[in-house]
Design a protein around this motif. Structure first.
Motif, short mmCIF file in Angstrom:
data_model
loop_
_atom_site.label_atom_id
_atom_site.label_comp_id
_atom_site.label_asym_id
_atom_site.label_seq_id
_atom_site.Cartn_x
_atom_site.Cartn_y
_atom_site.Cartn_z
N GLU A 85 0.82 -1.21 0.00
CA GLU A 85 0.00 0.00 0.00
C GLU A 85 0.85 1.26 0.00
OE1 GLU A 85 -4.35 1.37 1.56
OE2 GLU A 85 -3.57 -0.64 1.89
N SER A 89 -2.89 1.73 -2.83
CA SER A 89 -3.95 0.97 -2.17
C SER A 89 -4.60 -0.04 -3.11
CB SER A 89 -5.03 1.92 -1.63
OG SER A 89 -4.52 2.81 -0.68
N THR A 93 -5.08 -3.90 -2.42
CA THR A 93 -6.45 -4.42 -2.48
C THR A 93 -6.53 -5.67 -3.34
OG1 THR A 93 -7.47 -2.27 -2.06
CG2 THR A 93 -8.80 -3.88 -3.22
N SER A 96 -5.56 -8.47 -1.25
CA SER A 96 -6.59 -8.70 -0.24
C SER A 96 -7.80 -9.42 -0.83
CB SER A 96 -7.03 -7.37 0.37
OG SER A 96 -8.04 -7.56 1.32
N MET A 211 -9.05 4.76 -6.19
CA MET A 211 -8.72 3.38 -6.58
C MET A 211 -8.71 3.21 -8.11
SD MET A 211 -8.34 1.77 -3.65
CE MET A 211 -8.73 0.05 -3.68
N SER A 214 -7.17 0.07 -10.01
CA SER A 214 -7.83 -1.11 -9.48
C SER A 214 -9.12 -1.30 -10.26
CB SER A 214 -8.10 -0.94 -7.98
OG SER A 214 -8.68 -2.09 -7.42
N ILE A 252 -6.06 -4.31 6.14
CA ILE A 252 -6.19 -2.87 5.99
C ILE A 252 -5.50 -2.13 7.13
CG2 ILE A 252 -7.88 -0.96 6.07
CD1 ILE A 252 -9.81 -2.87 4.58
N VAL A 365 -10.77 2.85 0.88
CA VAL A 365 -10.35 1.92 1.93
C VAL A 365 -11.12 2.19 3.22
CG1 VAL A 365 -8.38 1.11 3.29
CG2 VAL A 365 -8.06 1.71 0.89
#
Length: 390
Positions: A85, A89, A93, A96, A211, A214, A252, A365
């Motif tokens: 991160e 992020s 992610t 994650s 984001m 992403s 996170i 987030v």
């Protein structure tokens, strides 16, 4: 030169293996992510080409054991998330969603057949997964989901047919498998859905202000027909998806501090070089106060993450403690990133510098895996014994 980040020698609490793991992930971020992230973010591109490299580092499902997974500790998983991160992020992610959500759902609740079919491929980066819980009208209240799975027949071998929609589902348009949660006549159940199944459609949500490197999608499920063994056999009710969400929330706690640290260091470097009134910005009291406050919160947040990681590795981490970490570290991280942008002045709104990008990402987030309000209510119930959700 004194360490400008680790003011209280947190590194002394880490093992040699933990420090080496952090070093290797940091090197990957420095060479593969940071030189490219501004372009990926500006062009709203998720770099699929780095997925095999993440797999080689053992980052996909890294806290799971067996099935080709690395079997690392919770603390190691957290350290890796912090470094990722610090890059972006959106890329943390990805790890994650793949590991803490999709892979964890199969690992915790799936059959051996489901585990053997999917987990090795997902750990190797050969198959991307997604986790379909949130719906257009059911975010913080997943129990209100409208997606429904019914049996087409009465026998134990009867197919399942799913109809409904999901929203804000990470990676869905590039995933090979979706973990879909749906209401049934027997409560909420999870389903392993190959994304090539007829009736499954994933559409990226665009444009976004956060984001951007992403992928988040809308999913439509229109008569999606699955065999009887597509259901996750060991998940009944909302406890199933919540156990996976807690894995993601834990990551996170660490990751937010990575974004904060990168923003702080960007502001510190800039303040030492930028001259105003014939003096570096770092030489002014107001600037030093900002930097000190950032450093203090990064140290406190990292120490909190490490403590919770040690509890998790000992099997002693409670749900309300995850809320403490998620609420505190996201809230502090976004303040740090904004204050770092302020030190950068007008230059801080460009993609030449990371803080505003991090701050924008942290808006997401801070929202997903439980909003500030949800975690506040979880902690309020723990403190008072009174649930105040309704």
């Amino acid at each position: 030169m004194p360490d400008a980040v680790d003011l209280i020698n947190i590194d002394s609490l880490l093992s040699a293996d933990e420090i080496e793991l952090r070093r290797s992930v940091r090197a990957f971020v420095d060479t593969e992510i940071k030189p490219n992230i501004a372009g990926w973010y500006e062009n709203a591109v998720f770099p699929l080409e780095i997925v095999p490299e993440m797999a080689k580092l053992g980052l996909l499902g890294m806290h799971l054991k067996g099935y080709g997974c690395a079997g690392r500790s919770a603390v190691m998983y957290g350290l890796a998330g912090m470094e990722l991160e610090a890059g972006d992020s959106g890329l943390r992610t990805f790890v994650s969603v793949q590991g803490s959500l999709a892979m964890s759902a199969i690992y915790k609740h799936g059959s051996e057949e489901q585990k053997n079919e999917w987990l090795p491929r997902m750990a190797a980066g050969e198959a991307i997964g997604c986790f379909g819980l949130t719906e257009p009208t059911a975010g913080s209240d997943p129990g209100a989901m409208k997606t429904f799975a019914r049996r087409d027949g009465s026998g134990p071998d009867a197919d399942w047919v799913i109809n409904g929609s999901k929203r804000w589902i990470g990676l869905a348009s590039v995933a090979k498998v979706a973990l879909i949660w749906a209401q049934t006549d027997d409560g909420v159940r999870g389903f392993v859905v190959p994304t090539e199944t007829q009736g499954f459609t994933a559409t990226p949500i665009e444009p976004k202000l956060s984001m951007r490197a992403s992928i988040q999608c809308d999913i439509e499920l229109s008569g999606v027909r699955l065999p009887a063994d597509a259901v996750l056999p060991h998940a009944k009710g909302l406890r199933g998806p919540f156990e996976c969400l807690n894995e993601a929330r834990y990551g996170i706690i660490w990751g937010a501090m990575g974004a904060a640290r990168d923003s702080y260091l960007a502001a510190l470097e800039y303040a030492k070089e930028r001259l105003q009134f014939d003096k570096p910005l770092a030489g002014y009291q107001l600037t030093q106060e900002k930097l000190v406050n950032m450093a203090l919160e990064i140290n406190k947040g990292t120490l909190l993450a490490l403590h919770l990681g040690r509890l998790k590795d000992a099997g002693q981490l409670s749900q309300h403690q995850i809320s403490v970490g998620k609420l505190n570290n996201c809230r502090e991280a976004i303040t740090i990133c904004r204050d770092a942008r302020a030190i950068l002045g007008g230059n801080g709104i460009t993609l030449d510098y990371s803080p505003l990008r991090h701050a924008n990402n942290l808006e997401s987030v801070r929202t997903y895996e439980g909003t500030d309000e949800v975690h506040t209510l979880i902690l309020g119930q723990h403190i008072t014994g009174i649930p105040a959700f309704r």
